[in-house]
Design a protein around this motif. Sequence first.
Motif, PDB file in Angstrom:
ATOM      1  N   GLY A 114       0.826  -1.206   0.000  1.00  0.00           N
ATOM      2  CA  GLY A 114       0.000   0.000   0.000  1.00  0.00           C
ATOM      3  C   GLY A 114       0.859   1.254   0.000  1.00  0.00           C
ATOM      4  O   GLY A 114       0.557   2.227  -0.691  1.00  0.00           O
ATOM      5  N   SER A 115       1.966   1.230   0.764  1.00  0.00           N
ATOM      6  CA  SER A 115       2.873   2.372   0.801  1.00  0.00           C
ATOM      7  C   SER A 115       3.543   2.578  -0.554  1.00  0.00           C
ATOM      8  O   SER A 115       3.652   3.705  -1.047  1.00  0.00           O
ATOM      9  CB  SER A 115       3.931   2.144   1.890  1.00  0.00           C
ATOM     10  N   ALA A 116       3.982   1.477  -1.181  1.00  0.00           N
ATOM     11  CA  ALA A 116       4.608   1.573  -2.497  1.00  0.00           C
ATOM     12  C   ALA A 116       3.598   2.036  -3.542  1.00  0.00           C
ATOM     13  O   ALA A 116       3.939   2.799  -4.453  1.00  0.00           O
ATOM     14  CB  ALA A 116       5.192   0.225  -2.899  1.00  0.00           C
ATOM     15  N   ALA A 117       2.349   1.594  -3.399  1.00  0.00           N
ATOM     16  CA  ALA A 117       1.304   2.001  -4.343  1.00  0.00           C
ATOM     17  C   ALA A 117       1.056   3.499  -4.268  1.00  0.00           C
ATOM     18  O   ALA A 117       0.858   4.157  -5.293  1.00  0.00           O
ATOM     19  CB  ALA A 117       0.014   1.233  -4.054  1.00  0.00           C
ATOM     20  N   ASP A 118       1.087   4.035  -3.053  1.00  0.00           N
ATOM     21  CA  ASP A 118       0.917   5.486  -2.896  1.00  0.00           C
ATOM     22  C   ASP A 118       2.051   6.233  -3.605  1.00  0.00           C
ATOM     23  O   ASP A 118       1.824   7.243  -4.273  1.00  0.00           O
ATOM     24  CB  ASP A 118       0.898   5.868  -1.417  1.00  0.00           C
ATOM     25  N   GLU A 119       3.271   5.705  -3.446  1.00  0.00           N
ATOM     26  CA  GLU A 119       4.428   6.347  -4.085  1.00  0.00           C
ATOM     27  C   GLU A 119       4.328   6.255  -5.603  1.00  0.00           C
ATOM     28  O   GLU A 119       4.603   7.226  -6.323  1.00  0.00           O
ATOM     29  CB  GLU A 119       5.711   5.665  -3.599  1.00  0.00           C
ATOM     30  N   LEU A 120       3.904   5.078  -6.098  1.00  0.00           N
ATOM     31  CA  LEU A 120       3.793   4.883  -7.540  1.00  0.00           C
ATOM     32  C   LEU A 120       2.694   5.762  -8.129  1.00  0.00           C
ATOM     33  O   LEU A 120       2.845   6.328  -9.213  1.00  0.00           O
ATOM     34  CB  LEU A 120       3.520   3.409  -7.837  1.00  0.00           C
ATOM     35  N   THR A 121       1.583   5.899  -7.416  1.00  0.00           N
ATOM     36  CA  THR A 121       0.495   6.749  -7.888  1.00  0.00           C
ATOM     37  C   THR A 121       0.949   8.190  -8.018  1.00  0.00           C
ATOM     38  O   THR A 121       0.588   8.893  -8.967  1.00  0.00           O
ATOM     39  CB  THR A 121      -0.705   6.662  -6.928  1.00  0.00           C
ATOM     40  N   LEU A 122       1.782   8.642  -7.070  1.00  0.00           N
ATOM     41  CA  LEU A 122       2.295  10.012  -7.123  1.00  0.00           C
ATOM     42  C   LEU A 122       3.161  10.257  -8.353  1.00  0.00           C
ATOM     43  O   LEU A 122       3.300  11.405  -8.796  1.00  0.00           O
ATOM     44  CB  LEU A 122       3.094  10.327  -5.862  1.00  0.00           C
ATOM     45  N   CYS A 123       3.736   9.185  -8.910  1.00  0.00           N
ATOM     46  CA  CYS A 123       4.558   9.343 -10.114  1.00  0.00           C
ATOM     47  C   CYS A 123       3.741   9.917 -11.262  1.00  0.00           C
ATOM     48  O   CYS A 123       4.280  10.595 -12.149  1.00  0.00           O
ATOM     49  CB  CYS A 123       5.139   7.990 -10.546  1.00  0.00           C
ATOM     50  N   PHE A 124       2.439   9.646 -11.265  1.00  0.00           N
ATOM     51  CA  PHE A 124       1.592  10.075 -12.377  1.00  0.00           C
ATOM     52  C   PHE A 124       1.006  11.463 -12.164  1.00  0.00           C
ATOM     53  O   PHE A 124       0.324  11.987 -13.044  1.00  0.00           O
ATOM     54  CB  PHE A 124       0.464   9.067 -12.595  1.00  0.00           C
TER      55      PHE A 124
ATOM     56  N   PRO B 278       3.090  21.652 -22.674  1.00  0.00           N
ATOM     57  CA  PRO B 278       2.471  20.724 -23.621  1.00  0.00           C
ATOM     58  C   PRO B 278       2.155  19.376 -22.969  1.00  0.00           C
ATOM     59  O   PRO B 278       2.974  18.864 -22.191  1.00  0.00           O
ATOM     60  CB  PRO B 278       3.532  20.578 -24.719  1.00  0.00           C
ATOM     61  N   PRO B 279       1.004  18.789 -23.274  1.00  0.00           N
ATOM     62  CA  PRO B 279       0.619  17.523 -22.636  1.00  0.00           C
ATOM     63  C   PRO B 279       1.626  16.395 -22.802  1.00  0.00           C
ATOM     64  O   PRO B 279       1.885  15.650 -21.854  1.00  0.00           O
ATOM     65  CB  PRO B 279      -0.718  17.192 -23.330  1.00  0.00           C
ATOM     66  N   THR B 280       2.212  16.239 -24.001  1.00  0.00           N
ATOM     67  CA  THR B 280       3.148  15.127 -24.180  1.00  0.00           C
ATOM     68  C   THR B 280       4.414  15.315 -23.349  1.00  0.00           C
ATOM     69  O   THR B 280       5.032  14.333 -22.925  1.00  0.00           O
ATOM     70  CB  THR B 280       3.530  14.951 -25.662  1.00  0.00           C
ATOM     71  N   GLU B 281       4.798  16.553 -23.089  1.00  0.00           N
ATOM     72  CA  GLU B 281       5.959  16.782 -22.226  1.00  0.00           C
ATOM     73  C   GLU B 281       5.629  16.461 -20.776  1.00  0.00           C
ATOM     74  O   GLU B 281       6.486  15.976 -20.028  1.00  0.00           O
ATOM     75  CB  GLU B 281       6.442  18.231 -22.375  1.00  0.00           C
ATOM     76  N   ARG B 282       4.385  16.706 -20.387  1.00  0.00           N
ATOM     77  CA  ARG B 282       3.955  16.306 -19.036  1.00  0.00           C
ATOM     78  C   ARG B 282       4.014  14.789 -18.898  1.00  0.00           C
ATOM     79  O   ARG B 282       4.492  14.249 -17.896  1.00  0.00           O
ATOM     80  CB  ARG B 282       2.528  16.780 -18.779  1.00  0.00           C
ATOM     81  N   VAL B 283       3.496  14.091 -19.910  1.00  0.00           N
ATOM     82  CA  VAL B 283       3.504  12.626 -19.877  1.00  0.00           C
ATOM     83  C   VAL B 283       4.943  12.109 -19.834  1.00  0.00           C
ATOM     84  O   VAL B 283       5.232  11.119 -19.147  1.00  0.00           O
ATOM     85  CB  VAL B 283       2.746  12.047 -21.089  1.00  0.00           C
ATOM     86  N   ALA B 284       5.855  12.758 -20.546  1.00  0.00           N
ATOM     87  CA  ALA B 284       7.263  12.351 -20.524  1.00  0.00           C
ATOM     88  C   ALA B 284       7.830  12.457 -19.111  1.00  0.00           C
ATOM     89  O   ALA B 284       8.561  11.571 -18.644  1.00  0.00           O
ATOM     90  CB  ALA B 284       8.079  13.205 -21.496  1.00  0.00           C
ATOM     91  N   ARG B 285       7.492  13.530 -18.401  1.00  0.00           N
ATOM     92  CA  ARG B 285       7.982  13.681 -17.017  1.00  0.00           C
ATOM     93  C   ARG B 285       7.375  12.615 -16.108  1.00  0.00           C
ATOM     94  O   ARG B 285       8.053  12.084 -15.212  1.00  0.00           O
ATOM     95  CB  ARG B 285       7.667  15.085 -16.505  1.00  0.00           C
ATOM     96  N   VAL B 286       6.112  12.309 -16.338  1.00  0.00           N
ATOM     97  CA  VAL B 286       5.447  11.244 -15.574  1.00  0.00           C
ATOM     98  C   VAL B 286       6.191   9.924 -15.774  1.00  0.00           C
ATOM     99  O   VAL B 286       6.480   9.194 -14.816  1.00  0.00           O
ATOM    100  CB  VAL B 286       3.979  11.110 -16.016  1.00  0.00           C
ATOM    101  N   LEU B 287       6.507   9.606 -17.027  1.00  0.00           N
ATOM    102  CA  LEU B 287       7.176   8.339 -17.324  1.00  0.00           C
ATOM    103  C   LEU B 287       8.593   8.300 -16.783  1.00  0.00           C
ATOM    104  O   LEU B 287       9.076   7.230 -16.388  1.00  0.00           O
ATOM    105  CB  LEU B 287       7.176   8.096 -18.830  1.00  0.00           C
TER     106      LEU B 287
END
Length: 258
Positions: free
Chosen positions: A75-85, A92-101
Amino acid sequence: MTSTAAAPPPPRAYRRLSVEERRAQLLVAALGLFAHRAPDEVSLDEVAVAAGVSRPLVYRYFPGGRQQLYEAALGSAADELTLCFSEPPMGPPTERVARVLDRYLRFVDEHDTGFSALLRGGSVVETSRTTTIVDGVRRAAAEEILSHLGRIGGTGERSAGPRLRMMVRSWIAAVEAASLIWLDEGKRPPAAELRGWLVDHLIALLAATAATDEETASVVRDLLALETPGGPAGRLAELVIPVVAEAAHLLPHATAAD
């Protein structure tokens, strides 16, 4: 003769940890082990040693044993992973997605074995609760990506339609699959190259879906208006348009002219 040797430093005062601090300490120790070992290969004794505490103390905080500890760590790791997104709606939206990835792939890199075991399933500690936690991350990731596309996943004026939601969730599944293959291949190609390819994949899926879905077509028009020539969408367009031009003879008007 007076000794000039320095006096030993006074012993550090012992501070008793609060319940929350102790629980957090145990979770950090468990996450460090689960990150690089399959969860069913980690024992409570190892968690106790990693945390510098006794085994009974681990049981005091997690009376359900390894299963309860694993679910809490997950659950703790899931919270951290969710924050990645999560990404501010700026640029620009694609640059935001690049930072997310970039953040997502760093997480995969740091939790390689545990990430692989988690998504592949088959662990003896896998339950409906752990599956629910993982599915929750996937749904949260899809909601964040939809928000970068100017849509929301629920109901409302800007809610995403079924085709767009299906496309985004399919892309999330592809990102997971690519991450697992990346780990199997010894983290090759480099993470930055993989990130670029995954952003291209999203743009391609959007374009293909827009061809037969008016809502997605509207999303793509809005997205392209925010993109720049030097960004991911502009770079992909420069590479793909010459390739697509080779298919001009397949268009109905070209056949008729012949």
